[in-house]
Design a protein around this motif. Structure first.
Motif, mmCIF file in Angstrom:
data_model
loop_
_atom_site.group_PDB
_atom_site.id
_atom_site.type_symbol
_atom_site.label_atom_id
_atom_site.label_comp_id
_atom_site.label_asym_id
_atom_site.label_seq_id
_atom_site.Cartn_x
_atom_site.Cartn_y
_atom_site.Cartn_z
ATOM 1 N N MET A 1 99.899 60.580 -26.569
ATOM 2 C CA MET A 1 98.481 60.713 -26.826
ATOM 3 C C MET A 1 97.713 60.166 -25.628
ATOM 4 O O MET A 1 97.960 59.047 -25.190
ATOM 5 N N PRO A 2 96.794 60.972 -25.071
ATOM 6 C CA PRO A 2 96.078 60.508 -23.876
ATOM 7 C C PRO A 2 95.144 59.341 -24.192
ATOM 8 O O PRO A 2 94.569 59.252 -25.269
ATOM 9 N N SER A 3 95.023 58.482 -23.213
ATOM 10 C CA SER A 3 94.140 57.335 -23.392
ATOM 11 C C SER A 3 92.691 57.772 -23.258
ATOM 12 O O SER A 3 92.376 58.899 -22.868
ATOM 13 N N ILE A 4 91.798 56.891 -23.544
ATOM 14 C CA ILE A 4 90.363 57.190 -23.479
ATOM 15 C C ILE A 4 89.928 57.443 -22.043
ATOM 16 O O ILE A 4 89.025 58.232 -21.783
ATOM 17 N N TRP A 5 90.621 56.779 -21.076
ATOM 18 C CA TRP A 5 90.276 56.967 -19.659
ATOM 19 C C TRP A 5 90.609 58.376 -19.195
ATOM 20 O O TRP A 5 89.817 59.016 -18.508
ATOM 21 N N TRP A 7 90.948 60.988 -21.069
ATOM 22 C CA TRP A 7 90.088 61.916 -21.806
ATOM 23 C C TRP A 7 88.703 61.988 -21.150
ATOM 24 O O TRP A 7 88.154 63.074 -20.957
ATOM 25 N N ASN A 8 88.142 60.838 -20.794
ATOM 26 C CA ASN A 8 86.833 60.811 -20.130
ATOM 27 C C ASN A 8 86.895 61.444 -18.742
ATOM 28 O O ASN A 8 85.964 62.123 -18.320
ATOM 29 N N LEU A 9 87.992 61.212 -18.023
ATOM 30 C CA LEU A 9 88.150 61.809 -16.701
ATOM 31 C C LEU A 9 88.251 63.332 -16.794
ATOM 32 O O LEU A 9 87.648 64.050 -16.003
ATOM 33 N N ARG A 10 89.012 63.831 -17.751
ATOM 34 C CA ARG A 10 89.088 65.285 -17.961
ATOM 35 C C ARG A 10 87.726 65.866 -18.325
ATOM 36 O O ARG A 10 87.351 66.930 -17.852
ATOM 37 N N LYS A 11 87.020 65.170 -19.187
ATOM 38 C CA LYS A 11 85.685 65.629 -19.588
ATOM 39 C C LYS A 11 84.740 65.658 -18.392
ATOM 40 O O LYS A 11 83.937 66.579 -18.240
#
Length: 68
Positions: A1-5, A7-11
């Motif tokens: 499961m990807p971390s929040i970092w 996920w935010n970087l992809r976004k």
């Protein structure tokens, strides 16, 4: 499961202005390399490539654009 970092970087990288800025930055870097690189290249390289190589590539590009 990807971390929040991640996920935010992809976004962040999926935003259109980021992609456009990166393409612009690559264009500027390419132009700067074209200005500073010729003194480092051998003189025989221009003779070996010549204008016929560029003409061939441009003909292929023009033909593919006509079909579109």
């Amino acid at each position: 499961m990807p971390s929040i970092w991640t996920w935010n970087l992809r976004k962040f990288f999926r935003q259109i202005w980021v992609r456009i800025s990166l393409f612009g930055l690559v264009g500027v870097i390419t132009a700067l390399l074209a200005a500073f690189l010729p003194p480092l290249l051998p003189d025989t390289l221009a003779e070996r490539l010549g204008s016929s190589a560029a003409e061939t590539v441009l003909n292929i590009l023009a033909s593919s654009m006509l079909t579109v």
